[in-house]
Design a protein around this motif. Structure first.
Motif, short mmCIF file in Angstrom:
data_model
loop_
_atom_site.label_atom_id
_atom_site.label_comp_id
_atom_site.label_asym_id
_atom_site.label_seq_id
_atom_site.Cartn_x
_atom_site.Cartn_y
_atom_site.Cartn_z
N TYR A 30 0.83 -1.21 0.00
CA TYR A 30 0.00 0.00 0.00
C TYR A 30 0.87 1.26 0.00
O TYR A 30 1.74 1.42 0.84
N PRO A 33 -2.92 7.05 -2.16
CA PRO A 33 -4.10 7.20 -3.01
C PRO A 33 -4.06 6.40 -4.31
O PRO A 33 -5.07 5.86 -4.75
N GLN A 34 -2.89 6.29 -4.96
CA GLN A 34 -2.88 5.55 -6.22
C GLN A 34 -3.11 4.05 -5.98
O GLN A 34 -3.74 3.38 -6.78
N THR A 35 -2.63 3.53 -4.84
CA THR A 35 -2.89 2.13 -4.49
C THR A 35 -4.37 1.95 -4.16
O THR A 35 -4.96 0.92 -4.47
N GLN A 36 -4.97 2.97 -3.57
CA GLN A 36 -6.39 2.89 -3.24
C GLN A 36 -7.21 2.76 -4.51
O GLN A 36 -8.14 1.95 -4.57
N GLN A 37 -6.88 3.52 -5.55
CA GLN A 37 -7.60 3.41 -6.82
C GLN A 37 -7.39 2.02 -7.44
O GLN A 37 -8.32 1.43 -7.99
N GLU A 38 -6.17 1.51 -7.32
CA GLU A 38 -5.89 0.16 -7.83
C GLU A 38 -6.71 -0.88 -7.07
O GLU A 38 -7.27 -1.80 -7.66
N HIS A 41 -10.26 -0.85 -8.22
CA HIS A 41 -10.35 -1.56 -9.51
C HIS A 41 -10.27 -3.08 -9.30
O HIS A 41 -11.04 -3.84 -9.90
#
Length: 151
Positions: A30, A33-38, A41
């Motif tokens: 983790y 934020p970019q991991t959260q979007q991943e 998905h």
């Protein structure tokens, strides 16, 4: 909807496992934020995979005996049910094997006694045994007693 093959369902299970693995890796690494979007998905993808699997798996021809369902509903282990079932089948097989051996013994004893009583029927008795696939069980040569003498 046409029934799917088990290979198709197996592939879909592999997809679900792969999706879960990707979610596990993403959570372990983790990075904000970019991991959260991943993750969003990946979870959406997992939901789709599970939905597809559920739809296709429900079309597979399956039959679970009601006794097993009842056994599990009662909180019991289905492996114990299977073991008990196998033991019952083994007992039944042993019983039937014993009956078969008893009938074979009776057949052989009857054939011997028939030949002893009617020696002229030996070829007929042997023929019947041979016709029934018992060619190896020919009636042994017996001695015929006449007037107290053996011939």
């Amino acid at each position: 909807m046409a029934p799917k093959s088990t290979d198709t369902v197996d592939d879909q299970i592999k997809d679900v496992i792969q999706d879960l693995f990707q979610i596990q890796v993403a959570t372990h690494n983790y990075a904000g934020p970019q991991t959260q979007q991943e993750l969003v998905h990946l979870i959406t993808q997992l939901t789709g995979s599970l939905s597809t699997l559920s739809n296709h798996a429900s079309t597979l021809p399956t039959h679970i005996p009601p006794e097993i369902v009842e056994y599990v509903d009662d909180g019991r282990n289905p492996d114990i049910y299977t073991r008990e079932f196998v033991e019952l089948v083994q007992k039944a097989n042993q019983y039937l094997k014993g009956k078969g051996e008893a009938f074979a013994g009776f057949r052989d004893a009857l054939a011997e006694e028939m030949v002893r009583a009617w020696p002229e029927m030996k070829t007929d008795v042997d023929s019947v045994l041979h016709d029934k696939g018992l060619g190896e069980n020919k009636v042994p040569e017996t001695t015929v007693q006449t007037n107290g003498t053996t011939s």
